[in-house]
Scaffold this active site. Structure first.
Site, PDB file in Angstrom:
ATOM      1  N   ASN A  87       0.819  -1.218   0.000  1.00 14.87           N
ATOM      2  CA  ASN A  87       0.000   0.000   0.000  1.00 14.87           C
ATOM      3  C   ASN A  87       0.856   1.273   0.000  1.00 14.87           C
ATOM      4  OD1 ASN A  87      -2.986   0.829   0.293  1.00 14.87           O
ATOM      5  ND2 ASN A  87      -1.911   2.161   1.737  1.00 14.87           N
ATOM      6  N   TYR A 136       6.183   0.171   9.102  1.00 19.34           N
ATOM      7  CA  TYR A 136       5.496   1.427   8.757  1.00 19.34           C
ATOM      8  C   TYR A 136       6.524   2.527   8.483  1.00 19.34           C
ATOM      9  CZ  TYR A 136       3.170   5.899   9.620  1.00 19.34           C
ATOM     10  OH  TYR A 136       2.752   7.196   9.529  1.00 19.34           O
TER      11      TYR A 136
END
Ligand code: NAD
Length: 327
Positions: A87, A136
């Protein structure tokens, strides 16, 4: 604006519209809310869909992109690095490819203090080593590192804004924070104060004055204003760079709980849990660079005023935007 149906993007969209810009939102609504997009076009789609992004850039004669769209739950990123890289990295590469093809040459990128990892020095300056400790932070750093190459090859100038802890809500109470699950301390403390799930505090044996972690809470409207300034500076100078966005004043978890208790006039029930792996004791920004170069100064400098706006949003929207709103 990608991710403009999300928390920070929706506030930036409102601020940009108020500053006279025409905004178009592209959001796949995986975490965003239709209702958070006020009076600007919303195109539902994914940033990795290059033909779609190219069409949006062309049809709306887009001159600059603010890229908020991302997954941002640190814990989830540790469990699902594949999803986070797909993503946040592959998705962003699709966006950059579309921008290059359509000669859109200005980008404001939502980065994060999580790119720094465990700080070796606080407050954290922009030149602090970037060594993320979760996937992340790695995905955001991967994009930051790709940007000079996209500038060299395709002329895309960019500003990376490294936010610390975004907090608060639109002072009008129109839009606010509604993540599911909610991972951020202030809304969780408010939920706990209003009869929701009891707040868990992750560790009180850190080397800080009260033993709980210190973080830098920066108001979402101040972040939004920094975006406008960063975009205008970039358009004027074409100078690619990165800025920390924080207040420079850290607050402990206990201080946040006390602030929520003062503002709401209710008790925040909480329990003590173990430390979360990978939580640094202290994270706060040296924000001098943004202040000096963008003339940006947070208007919501004290914690109670930040919490008060979050509380106003919660009172007007006790269930957030509501389940019917999410696709
Ligand atoms: N909230 C914070 O404290 C914080 C701190 C540092 C950095 N950031 C960064 O700021 C940005 C916005 O954060 P937020 O709190 O508003 O998150 P959010 O989840 O509220 O908003 C993100 C939006 O992006 C959309 N989205 C996600 N992936 C997409 C994709 N592939 N294509 C199209 N849309 C997609 C979601 O539907 C959502 O509306 C993120 O990039 C995040 O990493 C946030």
């Amino acid at each position: 604006m990608t991710g403009g149906a999300g928390y920070i993007g929706s506030h930036a969209s409102k601020t940009l519209s108020q500053a006279g810009y025409d905004v178009v939102v592209l959001d796949n609504l995986s975490a965003g809310h239709r209702q958070a997009v006020k009076d600007v076009p919303l195109i539902q789609g994914d940033v990795s869909d290059v033909p779609l992004v190219r069409r949006v850039l062309r049809d709306h004669q887009i001159s600059a992109v603010m890229h908020f769209a991302a997954l941002l739950d640190v814990g989830a990123s540790v469990r699902d690095p594949a999803g986070y890289y797909r993503n946040n990295v592959v998705g962003t590469l699709g966006l950059l490819e579309a921008m290059a093809a359509e000669t859109v040459r200005l980008l404001v990128f939502s980065s994060t203090c999580a790119t720094y990892g465990e700080p070796i020095e606080t407050p954290i300056v922009e030149t602090h080593p970037q060594r993320p400790i979760n996937s992340y932070g790695e995905t955001k750093l991967a994009i930051e590192r790709s940007l000079p190459h996209f500038e060299r090859a395709y002329g895309i100038h960019s500003v990376a804004l490294r936010y610390f802890n975004a907090a608060g809500a639109d002072p009008d109470g129109e839009i606010g924070e509604d993540h599911s699950p909610e991972i951020h301390l202030i809304p969780r403390a408010i939920h706990s104060a209003t009869g929701g799930e009891c707040l868990q505090v992750f560790g009180d044996d850190y080397p800080t004055p009260d033993g709980t972690c210190l973080r830098d809470y920066v108001h979402v409207v101040d972040l939004a204003e920094a975006h406008v300034r960063a975009l205008e500076a970039l358009a004027e100078t074409g100078r690619s760079t990165a800025y920390n966005l924080g207040t420079g004043t850290p607050h402990s978890v206990r201080e946040v709980i006390e602030s929520v208790e003062r503002v709401t006039n209710r008790r925040v029930p909480w329990t003590l849990g173990p430390r979360r792996p990978g939580d640094p004791a202290v994270l706060y920004a040296a924000a001098h660079k943004a202040q000096a170069e963008l003339h940006w100064k947070p208007r919501f400098a004290d914690l109670d005023s930040i919490v008060a706006t979050a509380w106003r949003w919660h009172q007007r929207h006790p269930h957030g935007y509501g389940p019917a709103d999410r696709d």
